[in-house]
Design a protein around this motif. Structure first.
Motif: not given
Length: 281
Positions: A86-95, A120-121, A153-154
């Motif tokens: 996920c280095m190129e993405d925006d990330v939301t964590l549910l963990c 991005r995605s 966008a992605k």
């Protein structure tokens, strides 16, 4: 008898090396034997999502594994793999909070969302959030995915940390992260991907870290589907199902409906599995 000469082992953590908060019978001794064996390397391949790799090492040492026997580089966890994916993405964590440090290379979205990169995605990463798997948090995650689906966008997707459906928790089976991830992805109508076992990329990465190919290694685990069948479908030479952890009587019957006894074996525990491999010609 092992069909192929084994050069490496992929070893599950929970239910194999440790059972709850205790070490599996003679597991520490067996792992020590592996370390001394010059022709067989090993990696711990785990879908646990409540501990960082450093915490896993510390927890094993606390229950009797020799200090220095393991180091974080020998541990392939689903969170550490997801960090790279996920280095190129925006990330939301549910963990679980303890594994947030594993996502050091990702752009983790903060609460006010000022760091979003909508060109991005977006990926919702779902691990075992334990007590945070409540109605409010699951609905909030669902809404974030829906919003990202239309604003990025992605698009948006859900990434499950591991493909197991349940695990052994204090002698009782509990739902793992995958069913929750699947529920959110289905509701939001976005793609669901799996990072960790039984994805082929996970087994391949762990094998390559030992400079081995999949047909050089055996997978030892307590999940007949994810560990035993999953590793064989990925291309591992052999698998061994141990009768500890999440093992349920009759799992071997389900296993041998899909694979032959020449491909997979059943042993009482991890120490027995290691003895079997080391004594095979």
């Amino acid at each position: 008898m092992m069909r192929n000469k084994i050069k490496g082992m992929l070893i599950d953590l929970d239910g194999v090396l440790r059972i709850g908060k205790e070490a599996s019978r003679n597991a520490a001794k067996a792992l020590g034997m592996l370390r001394e064996h010059q022709n067989i390397d090993y990696r711990i391949v785990t879908n646990t999502t409540t501990e960082s790799r450093f915490e896993i090492v510390s927890s094993l040492e606390e229950i009797g594994f020799e200090k220095g026997l393991l180091d974080p580089s020998k541990i392939f966890s689903a969170p550490s793999a997801a960090n790279m994916i996920c280095m190129e993405d925006d990330v939301t964590l549910l963990c679980h909070p303890s594994i947030r440090s594993e996502f050091y290379a990702c752009n983790v979205i903060n609460e006010d969302r000022t760091n979003c990169r909508t060109e991005r995605s977006h990926v919702l990463v779902v691990g075992d959030a334990q007590s945070d798997f409540d109605r409010e948090s699951l609905n909030e995650a669902f809404r974030i995915v829906l919003d990202a689906k239309s604003t990025y966008a992605k698009g948006s997707s859900v990434l499950a940390l591991g493909g197991g459906k349940y695990y052994n928790e204090g002698g009782r089976l509990s739902l793992d992260a995958y069913p929750f991830a699947d529920m959110i992805a289905r509701a939001a109508d976005v793609p669901l991907e799996v990072c960790g076992k039984p994805s082929k990329s996970t087994f391949e990465a762990a094998s390559k870290s030992m400079s081995l190919s999949l047909d050089d290694v055996v997978m030892i685990g307590d999940d007949w589907r994810v560990d035993a069948v999953g590793s064989l479908e990925a291309g591992c030479a052999q698998s061994i199902l141990v009768q500890t952890g999440k093992y349920i009587a009759g799992d071997e019957t389900r296993l041998f409906e899909l694979v032959s006894p020449e491909q997979s074996h059943v042993k009482p525990d991890f120490a027995s599995a290691v003895d079997f491999i080391l004594s095979s010609p």
